[in-house]
Design an enzyme around this catalytic site. Structure first.
Site, PDB file in Angstrom:
ATOM      1  N   GLY A  45      34.671 -10.030  75.036  1.00  0.00           N
ATOM      2  CA  GLY A  45      33.560  -9.109  74.814  1.00  0.00           C
ATOM      3  C   GLY A  45      32.648  -9.060  76.022  1.00  0.00           C
ATOM      4  O   GLY A  45      32.614  -9.978  76.846  1.00  0.00           O
ATOM      5  N   GLU A  84      42.961  -6.369  76.344  1.00  0.00           N
ATOM      6  CA  GLU A  84      43.307  -6.067  77.736  1.00  0.00           C
ATOM      7  C   GLU A  84      43.661  -4.592  77.860  1.00  0.00           C
ATOM      8  O   GLU A  84      43.992  -3.938  76.872  1.00  0.00           O
ATOM      9  CB  GLU A  84      44.517  -6.903  78.162  1.00  0.00           C
ATOM     10  CG  GLU A  84      44.277  -8.390  78.140  1.00  0.00           C
ATOM     11  CD  GLU A  84      43.132  -8.806  79.037  1.00  0.00           C
ATOM     12  OE1 GLU A  84      43.182  -8.549  80.241  1.00  0.00           O
ATOM     13  OE2 GLU A  84      42.155  -9.391  78.520  1.00  0.00           O
ATOM     14  N   LYS A 124      45.494 -18.431  80.486  1.00  0.00           N
ATOM     15  CA  LYS A 124      44.343 -19.311  80.260  1.00  0.00           C
ATOM     16  C   LYS A 124      44.768 -20.776  80.116  1.00  0.00           C
ATOM     17  O   LYS A 124      44.111 -21.662  80.659  1.00  0.00           O
ATOM     18  CB  LYS A 124      43.571 -18.828  79.032  1.00  0.00           C
ATOM     19  CG  LYS A 124      42.880 -17.479  79.298  1.00  0.00           C
ATOM     20  CD  LYS A 124      42.377 -16.852  78.007  1.00  0.00           C
ATOM     21  CE  LYS A 124      41.622 -15.564  78.275  1.00  0.00           C
ATOM     22  NZ  LYS A 124      41.400 -14.784  77.042  1.00  0.00           N
TER      23      LYS A 124
HETATM   24  N1  HSE Z   1      41.766  -9.811  75.981  1.00  0.00           N
HETATM   25  C1  HSE Z   1      41.120 -11.041  76.116  1.00  0.00           C
HETATM   26  C2  HSE Z   1      40.960 -11.673  74.742  1.00  0.00           C
HETATM   27  C3  HSE Z   1      39.781 -10.858  76.767  1.00  0.00           C
HETATM   28  O1  HSE Z   1      41.165 -10.951  73.752  1.00  0.00           O
HETATM   29  O2  HSE Z   1      40.686 -12.848  74.628  1.00  0.00           O
HETATM   30  C4  HSE Z   1      39.075 -12.111  77.145  1.00  0.00           C
HETATM   31  O3  HSE Z   1      39.783 -12.858  78.083  1.00  0.00           O
END
Ligand code: HSE
Length: 414
Positions: A298, A185, A200
């Site tokens: 990604g 992020e 999530k």
């Molecule tokens: N920063 C997040 C991860 C990106 O590493 O999973 C994907 O949501």
């Protein structure tokens, strides 16, 4: 022809353009209509791109353009993404987003707005990057009562833990590598402190159980305290340490939900989910355990999920899709202090003998673990099933008795 706009030209936004351009013909075949990007909103200049002429800094050119039927929001964050998405849904445009922060914070409201206006608000890419998980939970597993979901939901932290475990790599070096690869992020604290995984699991919990769960109601712990010593003890126990987001429907109708590092047995399917990969286990009453696995972050994996949602939107211009959940309700998230776990604990006292006596005082029968070069005074052990509140009191007791508590990690049974 379906014309779309893309808000944001970062890692995912540029991936969306790449996927749409590279797979132009097959996408048209699947959508049964040509899909073109009419506008891209970004505050930066991209003069050297072949599609430089479609960039704008002015959102009004998108919201007031009747030709644009679908808006892809891949800016991330709440501001201004929320205002833009809301404006789109209020002005007859369906929205596709990869923005987990937005969906976790405003999902119930935006889904309801989309429904009211007979539009689609789709967010497959918000969880699991390129892994199909939103659609499977809401469609393919719809005949099940889902009782529990547990997963490795953050690619960056899984990448860091894998580098630490396999290559003995320093935390900061592994994080820098994840940033260079476009996984992390903008503010990597969101990854390493567990907030991204929390957003999530909130989205998955909301979808699976039909009630919005806000991230600030979820106990969240990241991976910043994990040391190579903990990794060694986990191996001695017979597993690995993974950052797990989990949610379980309890008999009393509340959900137990948390994000925390967990000891995962080597036998578990989640134990072999390494690098940037995510793995998500969904426990259904009819299906048993179903595990989804793939690249969780990604550019192209995430863009692929975004573009698939765009195709779905184009195929369902006149029909709303299936995603729905109600707004949050009081007393729905169980207090973690009421839950019980087995714990791994690592302590240090003046002597090993004293450390063992203290462990016995607070935990009774324990299973000790050993590692190479274990210093005098350090012991690590696994407790029996212990209530979280009792555990917190025991840790305080250990500290008051002069021991240093070097590590506490919950075990899992996934
Ligand atoms: N920063 C997040 C991860 C990106 O590493 O999973 C994907 O949501």
């Amino acid at each position: 022809m379906a014309k779309i706009a893309v808000l944001g030209h970062g890692v995912v936004g540029s991936g969306v353009l790449e996927v749409i351009n590279t797979h132009h013909d097959s996408i048209e075949r699947r959508a049964k209509e040509e899909i073109t990007v009419k506008r891209i909103l970004d505050l930066r200049e991209f003069p050297n791109l072949p599609y430089a002429d479609i960039f704008t800094k002015d959102f009004s050119l998108i919201i007031n353009d009747p030709e644009i039927a679908i808006v892809v929001e891949v800016m991330g964050g709440i501001t201004p993404a929320y205002d833009y998405v809301k404006a789109c849904l209020e002005n007859g445009k369906s929205v596709v987003t990869s923005n987990k922060e937005l969906v976790a914070a405003k999902g119930a409201e935006l889904i309801s707005l989309a429904q009211k206006n007979n539009l689609n608000f789709l967010f497959e890419a918000s969880v699991g990057g390129g892994i199909p998980i939103i659609r499977p939970i809401s469609q393919c597993l719809a005949a099940n009562e889902v009782g529990e979901i547990a997963g490795i939901l953050n690619g960056t932290t899984n990448f860091i833990l894998t580098k630490m475990i396999r290559e003995n790599m320093d935390f900061a070096v592994a994080l820098k590598l994840a940033q260079d690869l476009g996984y992390a992020e903008r503010n990597p604290a969101a990854d390493v402190e567990g907030h991204d995984a929390c957003r999530k699991i909130c989205i998955l919990a909301s979808l699976a159980f039909g009630t919005h769960v806000y991230p600030d109601s979820v106990y969240t712990e990241g991976i910043t305290k994990i040391t190579l010593e903990d990794v060694q003890y986990a191996a001695a126990w017979g597993g690995v340490i993974k950052l797990i987001g989990s949610v379980k429907m309890q008999d009393d109708g509340k959900i137990g939900i948390m994000v925390a590092p967990r000891f995962i047995s080597r036998e578990s399917q989640l134990a072999n989910v390494d690098d940037v990969f995510n793995g998500i286990m969904v426990r259904g009453d009819a299906t048993g355990d179903v595990v989804f696995y793939g690249k969780g972050a990604g550019k192209l994996p995430t863009a692929s999920a975004v573009v698939a949602d765009v195709i779905d939107c184009v195929k369902h211009f006149k029909a709303r899709k299936y995603l729905y959940w109600d707004d949050a309700k009081l007393d729905y998230v169980a207090n973690i202090e009421e839950e019980s776990f087995e714990y791994y604990v690592r302590i240090k006292a003046l002597s090993t003998d004293l450390a063992e006596k203290l462990a016995y005082k607070y935990f009774g029968k324990i299973r000790e673990l050993t590692r190479e070069n274990q210093p005098e005074g350090e012991i690590a052990f696994v407790t029996n099933l212990t209530n979280e509140k009792v555990m917190n009191n025991s840790i305080e007791g250990l500290k008051n008795d002069g021991a240093s508590v070097l590590g506490v990690i919950r075990l899992s049974d996934y």
